[in-house]
Design an enzyme around this catalytic site. Structure first.
Site, PDB file in Angstrom:
ATOM      1  N   LYS A 127     -11.945  -7.027  -8.889  1.00 38.87           N
ATOM      2  CA  LYS A 127     -12.422  -5.654  -9.031  1.00 38.87           C
ATOM      3  C   LYS A 127     -11.379  -4.800  -9.754  1.00 38.87           C
ATOM      4  CE  LYS A 127     -12.936  -3.657  -5.133  1.00 38.87           C
ATOM      5  NZ  LYS A 127     -12.014  -2.585  -4.744  1.00 38.87           N
ATOM      6  N   LYS A 183       0.826  -1.212   0.000  1.00 37.98           N
ATOM      7  CA  LYS A 183       0.000   0.000   0.000  1.00 37.98           C
ATOM      8  C   LYS A 183       0.854   1.252   0.000  1.00 37.98           C
ATOM      9  CE  LYS A 183      -4.139  -2.063   1.876  1.00 37.98           C
ATOM     10  NZ  LYS A 183      -4.585  -2.543   3.201  1.00 37.98           N
ATOM     11  N   LYS A 191      -8.071 -14.589 -12.573  1.00 35.26           N
ATOM     12  CA  LYS A 191      -9.381 -14.686 -11.939  1.00 35.26           C
ATOM     13  C   LYS A 191     -10.127 -13.355 -11.971  1.00 35.26           C
ATOM     14  CE  LYS A 191      -8.190 -13.960  -7.122  1.00 35.26           C
ATOM     15  NZ  LYS A 191      -8.360 -14.397  -5.764  1.00 35.26           N
TER      16      LYS A 191
END
Ligand code: TRP
Length: 329
Positions: free
Chosen positions: A197, A111, A194
């Site tokens: 989002k 992050k 896969k």
């Protein structure tokens, strides 16, 4: 009965991959465990959502989980920020969480790389807040995907450390909930990998039929089999896998046979797949919209969850404060 805790980030809508992954497992768990499912809105503050969006995000994801079958009579469904005890426990656990170990966490490093202008202390102590979510209910099991394994390992570390420092056998040490083979990986529509989002390759439960058709018709394929019985390529296998979950077996078998005989027409396959996805998602979408418009119901669910979760959390906090040595005069 064993206690399960799981947090749900209020970012984005549920897609088919979430449905056949997390949601299906939640539905199974709520039959056999004492489950606490909560919307992790404190956690979502690390990315600074606009105040005008925060409540709507929480509300939408709550409506979607309820529409997908989470049952407030069977599970305790609540909003994380409705439990101030979680914040208090985080403060207490922070005193025994070390900078070095927090900085070494993979998710923190990732992050920090992704949002270099916003490397806030909340990001650093994210695993401590997550530990509080879990141990405040004395959970023994936590369903975790690969990306959350390290965070759960930190939870175990913090819980063990508390027990050791205060020489108590107080906090339950949670174990990862392993679904093993039962987990179906839903592929995306972009030919490989896969559904996700951030990948932008997903079909959402709340998506309207027109948009679903458009996405499926644009799904990546290949140039078609040229020899009988040639191996199925990844983009086509992905479409077959999607069919496996939404279509009748006979339909899937027919397209597989057509592929083996080199007579398959991808346009027909996509049309059928799109219709079957729409048939599957339409009732869920209707429920999402009905629930999202029902203020009174959402309020009732949140209030019920808050009460049940609060009772448990308050008991833990009281005991923790005693163990630490806080005393009334
Ligand atoms: N960190 C989890 C995620 O990103 C969400 C979460 C917050 C969570 N608290 C939790 C999951 C407690 C399990 C248990 O998906």
């Amino acid at each position: 009965m064993e206690t399960v805790v799981s947090g749900i980030r209020p970012t984005g809508n549920l897609h088919l991959g979430n449905y056949y992954g997390a949601v299906k497992n939640f539905l199974k768990m709520q039959e056999n465990y004492n489950c606490y499912f909560f919307i992790a809105d404190y956690h979502s503050l690390t990315t600074h959502p606009h105040p005008a969006d925060l409540h709507g995000n929480v509300r939408q994801i709550l409506a979607e989980y309820l529409a997908a079958g989470l049952d407030p009579e069977k599970s305790t469904i609540y909003i994380q920020s409705d439990l101030p005890e979680v914040a208090e426990l985080t403060l207490l656990l922070n005193m025994n969480a070390y900078l070095g170990e927090l900085e070494r966490t993979t998710s923190f490093k990732e992050k920090a790389r992704k949002q270099p202008d916003n490397v806030n202390a909340g990001l650093l102590t994210y695993p401590v807040l997550m530990a509080s979510d879990i141990i405040i209910h004395q959970a023994s099991k936590v369903p975790v995907g690969k990306d959350q394994e390290q965070n759960l390992e930190m939870t175990r570390k913090f819980a063990n450390r508390f027990n050791r420092i205060y020489e108590v056998d107080y906090f339950t040490i949670p174990q990862p909930f392993n679904f093993g083979e039962s987990l179906i990986k839903i592929p995306g529509l972009d030919g490989s990998g896969k559904m996700g989002k951030s990948e932008g390759n997903g079909i959402y439960l709340a998506e309207d039929p027109k948009s679903i058709r458009k996405k499926v018709m644009k799904a990546v394929t290949d140039s078609g089999p040229t020899e009988p019985n040639s191996p199925v390529t990844e983009p086509i296998q992905n479409l077959f896998t999607l069919m496996e979950v939404v279509s009748d077996q006979a339909v899937l078998d027919q397209f597989k046979e057509d592929y083996a005989k080199c007579t398959i027409r991808y346009g027909d396959l996509k049309k059928k797949l799109a219709e079957d996805i729409i048939n599957f998602t339409a009732p869920i979408r209707e429920r999402i919209n009905a629930i999202a418009a029902d203020d009174a119901y959402l309020r009732k669910v949140a209030e019920m969850g808050r009460e049940k979760a609060h009772e448990n959390a308050a008991k833990t906090l009281k005991e923790v404060r005693e163990i630490i040595g806080f005393k009334p005069f």
